[in-house]
Design a protein around this motif. Sequence first.
Motif, PDB file in Angstrom:
ATOM      1  N   TYR A 124       1.011   4.040  -2.831  1.00 32.40           N
ATOM      2  CA  TYR A 124       0.661   5.408  -2.510  1.00 32.40           C
ATOM      3  C   TYR A 124       1.720   6.380  -3.011  1.00 32.40           C
ATOM      4  O   TYR A 124       1.416   7.498  -3.433  1.00 32.40           O
ATOM      5  N   GLN A 125       2.962   5.954  -2.990  1.00 28.53           N
ATOM      6  CA  GLN A 125       4.033   6.770  -3.599  1.00 28.53           C
ATOM      7  C   GLN A 125       3.747   6.996  -5.076  1.00 28.53           C
ATOM      8  O   GLN A 125       3.830   8.122  -5.580  1.00 28.53           O
ATOM      9  N   GLN A 171       0.827  -1.210   0.000  1.00 27.26           N
ATOM     10  CA  GLN A 171       0.000   0.000   0.000  1.00 27.26           C
ATOM     11  C   GLN A 171       0.864   1.264   0.000  1.00 27.26           C
ATOM     12  O   GLN A 171       0.609   2.205  -0.738  1.00 27.26           O
ATOM     13  N   GLU A 172       1.893   1.268   0.839  1.00 26.63           N
ATOM     14  CA  GLU A 172       2.769   2.452   0.892  1.00 26.63           C
ATOM     15  C   GLU A 172       3.453   2.696  -0.435  1.00 26.63           C
ATOM     16  O   GLU A 172       3.555   3.818  -0.917  1.00 26.63           O
ATOM     17  N   PHE A 189       0.892   6.819  -6.514  1.00 28.09           N
ATOM     18  CA  PHE A 189      -0.302   7.653  -6.601  1.00 28.09           C
ATOM     19  C   PHE A 189       0.084   9.123  -6.489  1.00 28.09           C
ATOM     20  O   PHE A 189      -0.378   9.966  -7.268  1.00 28.09           O
ATOM     21  N   LEU A 190       0.968   9.437  -5.525  1.00 23.28           N
ATOM     22  CA  LEU A 190       1.364  10.835  -5.316  1.00 23.28           C
ATOM     23  C   LEU A 190       2.109  11.392  -6.522  1.00 23.28           C
ATOM     24  O   LEU A 190       1.950  12.565  -6.862  1.00 23.28           O
ATOM     25  N   LYS A 225      -0.499  12.273  -8.923  1.00 17.27           N
ATOM     26  CA  LYS A 225      -1.232  13.443  -8.445  1.00 17.27           C
ATOM     27  C   LYS A 225      -0.449  14.721  -8.725  1.00 17.27           C
ATOM     28  O   LYS A 225      -1.022  15.753  -9.092  1.00 17.27           O
ATOM     29  N   LEU A 264     -10.179   8.186  -5.261  1.00 18.04           N
ATOM     30  CA  LEU A 264      -8.726   8.337  -5.420  1.00 18.04           C
ATOM     31  C   LEU A 264      -8.388   8.857  -6.809  1.00 18.04           C
ATOM     32  O   LEU A 264      -7.574   9.774  -6.960  1.00 18.04           O
ATOM     33  N   ILE A 292      -4.772   0.246  -4.391  1.00 15.11           N
ATOM     34  CA  ILE A 292      -4.792   0.869  -3.056  1.00 15.11           C
ATOM     35  C   ILE A 292      -6.100   0.539  -2.348  1.00 15.11           C
ATOM     36  O   ILE A 292      -6.120   0.109  -1.182  1.00 15.11           O
ATOM     37  N   CYS A 336      -5.098   3.088  -8.196  1.00 14.17           N
ATOM     38  CA  CYS A 336      -6.202   3.402  -7.275  1.00 14.17           C
ATOM     39  C   CYS A 336      -6.936   2.131  -6.867  1.00 14.17           C
ATOM     40  O   CYS A 336      -7.298   1.948  -5.693  1.00 14.17           O
ATOM     41  N   ARG A 344     -14.091   4.081  -3.238  1.00 11.27           N
ATOM     42  CA  ARG A 344     -12.753   4.539  -2.862  1.00 11.27           C
ATOM     43  C   ARG A 344     -11.871   4.691  -4.100  1.00 11.27           C
ATOM     44  O   ARG A 344     -11.132   5.666  -4.222  1.00 11.27           O
ATOM     45  N   GLU A 356      -6.663  -1.552   1.183  1.00  6.35           N
ATOM     46  CA  GLU A 356      -7.433  -0.988   2.305  1.00  6.35           C
ATOM     47  C   GLU A 356      -8.576  -1.919   2.706  1.00  6.35           C
ATOM     48  O   GLU A 356      -8.808  -2.175   3.899  1.00  6.35           O
TER      49      GLU A 356
END
Lengths: 427, 427
Positions: free
Chosen positions: A20-21, A16-17, A23-24, A27, A366, A417, A414, A362, A421
């Motif tokens: 998320y990197q 997940q981490e 994802f950022l 973004k 995202l 992730i 997304c 979700r 979750e």
Amino acid sequence: MKAYQELSAQELQVEQECLYQGFLEFKARGLKLNMARGKPSSEQLDLSMPILDAINSFQAMNDSEGTDTRNYGGLTGIKEARELMAQIMEVPASNTIVLGNSSLNIMYDTVARSMTNGVMGSTPWCKLDKVRFLCPAPGYDRHFAVTENFGIELITIPMTSEGPDMDLVTQYVENDDSVKGIWCVPKYSNPQGITYSEETVRRFAALEPAAADFRIYWDNAYAVHDFVEPGDVLLSLKEACDAAGNPDIWYMFASTSKITFAGSGISALASSQSNLAEITKQMAFQTIGPDKINQLRHVAFLRDIDGVRAHMKKQAALLAPRFSTVLSILDEQLGDLGVGEWTHPKGGYFISFDGLANTAKRTVALAKEAGVTLTGAGATYPYGNDPLDRNIRIAPTYPSVDELAIACQLFTICARIAATEALLAQQ
Amino acid sequence: MKAYQELSAQELQVEQECLYQGFLEFKARGLKLNMARGKPSSEQLDLSMPILDAINSFQAMNDSEGTDTRNYGGLTGIKEARELMAQIMEVPASNTIVLGNSSLNIMYDTVARSMTNGVMGSTPWCKLDKVRFLCPAPGYDRHFAVTENFGIELITIPMTSEGPDMDLVTQYVENDDSVKGIWCVPKYSNPQGITYSEETVRRFAALEPAAADFRIYWDNAYAVHDFVEPGDVLLSLKEACDAAGNPDIWYMFASTSKITFAGSGISALASSQSNLAEITKQMAFQTIGPDKINQLRHVAFLRDIDGVRAHMKKQAALLAPRFSTVLSILDEQLGDLGVGEWTHPKGGYFISFDGLANTAKRTVALAKEAGVTLTGAGATYPYGNDPLDRNIRIAPTYPSVDELAIACQLFTICARIAATEALLAQQ
């Protein structure tokens, strides 16, 4: 990589981490992409530009029956447009009327007339305590919204790979006289791209409804919209109904919205001649007639079913790479992770994605956060309520292939992730 | 010649026989003429042929706000079309939405939505025991038919030279909460060609309806349709309603059906922004949007109100001789006979003829027998029932001047025969 279901909580957290990197990073790019609605791309629309020259001021404006298309009249559309739309719908022209620019409008009006004036002499639905409609889901949100707007109760019917669950459909239709209709997109269904099997069509035709005013709302929106050859084949509902001695049970809808111009096409209603006689009698209160010049324009441009097929091959050349881009990214990025399944349609406008339970909202949120708009989660279910929160409709037609690749990469991050979750929340 | 009322029975019989000889001569000619419907002539339609070239494939297809008019969307019409139709209707563009090819369709849909969903939160009319509409008569048969089709009770309101009898209108609207609307053609009324006086418009604006969901259905069909200069001037209903603190009481309708092409124009709805907000919210269930390309085409051709006025002057040049042909024959042949009265409009599409009591049906039947089709007697009254059987709507726009002269000569003979019969029956 292992399926997510086989990962430990710790492994899921690491995954997940890492996601998320990624994802950022997306973004940070400040994307602004849209995979929400089934809109044709500019390139598709460009294919129809010659239609704007198909009728000009040097032209005779009479139709094939000698009527001046510039004047009032012609409630059921001009003969040659009826013939064209009948070929697209694979029904006789004598069962087909051609109207304005929106088949959704025809469907809405058909329900609205049933509300206020009933169906072939039945009690107007607005006078009944309860009216219900069957809604195969996932399905088309605008269908469900039409009936919801009139206070009609929506009943979810699960979709199978062959079409709606016909055991359940039969049970409702044959035992509950408050069930007045069912919404169907029988070829390349919205959003799954499923084409109803022969068995399904035959079971529809053989229904013995408890309500005499029950009708099948057969939205043949993607009748000629194959982008993989050979495309799916749909059995003729009309012929099946006639063979089953059930000639009045069906209404069929179609348009050229995804053949020529999305807002400026022509639309058609096909049904038994008894149904059409009653409908046109009521329509005569509503309008003096449709835009006959636009009908003439469409016939001048598309000519006949061969012209339509040749034109749709050009559309397919634009759509096929878009769909394969999305599908190859889904396959690559999600293939063995167990985080979802998706359809591989041969035509139509959508891909349907089913994630793990409790992940659709979700995932959409995202994607939105990173600048990619998807169809709202739940939209494909009656009342916007997907009970398992799994289904997402992907609309690959409008963006370019490059944009789609970016948007779809983000989508898979997304979805992953959201899956981590959901799985962590279970543990 | 003396008025028929002053003739003895014997004189009437002699006159009748003489007229009947004339009738038979007409009948022998095997005429096939039509003065029934308000259709533009081919020459009028020819004036708009350049609109077919106004949009072509070499053109940018974005509207002034950058929207691709070829694609879906734009529920309320493109900005420049809203501005154009607003100028025609003399209301702000922000109070105007532009839709499809038929203002009748907008009116029907407005009543239909009120039936199924109510008006600004009111009880849907289909749930009420009684709904009534006021119908100034003689009036437009298709208006009356819309409401009759929904089972709404029609109440006849006599017309005066200033518009509907406002004492009666006020009495109904302010005391009877089942009265939900009134049909109006405020400028060049159908069929009389009467333009409502300032006083009438102000009394409409000042109404204090018993029903919160009462609305004035203001069909501004002939807003720019003068054929005599200077034409009539209609006070702005919107401004009067705003001034009277009654901003939500009105709906206004218009179209280009009698400006460009009768079946392929654009139509508009104007109202308060509160009304429009509610209406467009409901319309979103019915359609994704109107034919924006046809809107673009109309703006390219007509440009603005000056363009419209210049175009309507060309129409007037075709209409004025037709109306004066009919009026001069009526004046010549019936002027001093006391067999009827007729209107002398400065615009619009009709002349209204009131014969003696119990003559309209007979006059229409005689004309039909000799090959001239008139609007059915009674059509201008609710339920097709003219209580005195007097009114006939004459539609002079479609035939040529020569045809009109023949048809109208015959008409006067038929009206005179019917008058002799009616007077003899009284004796």
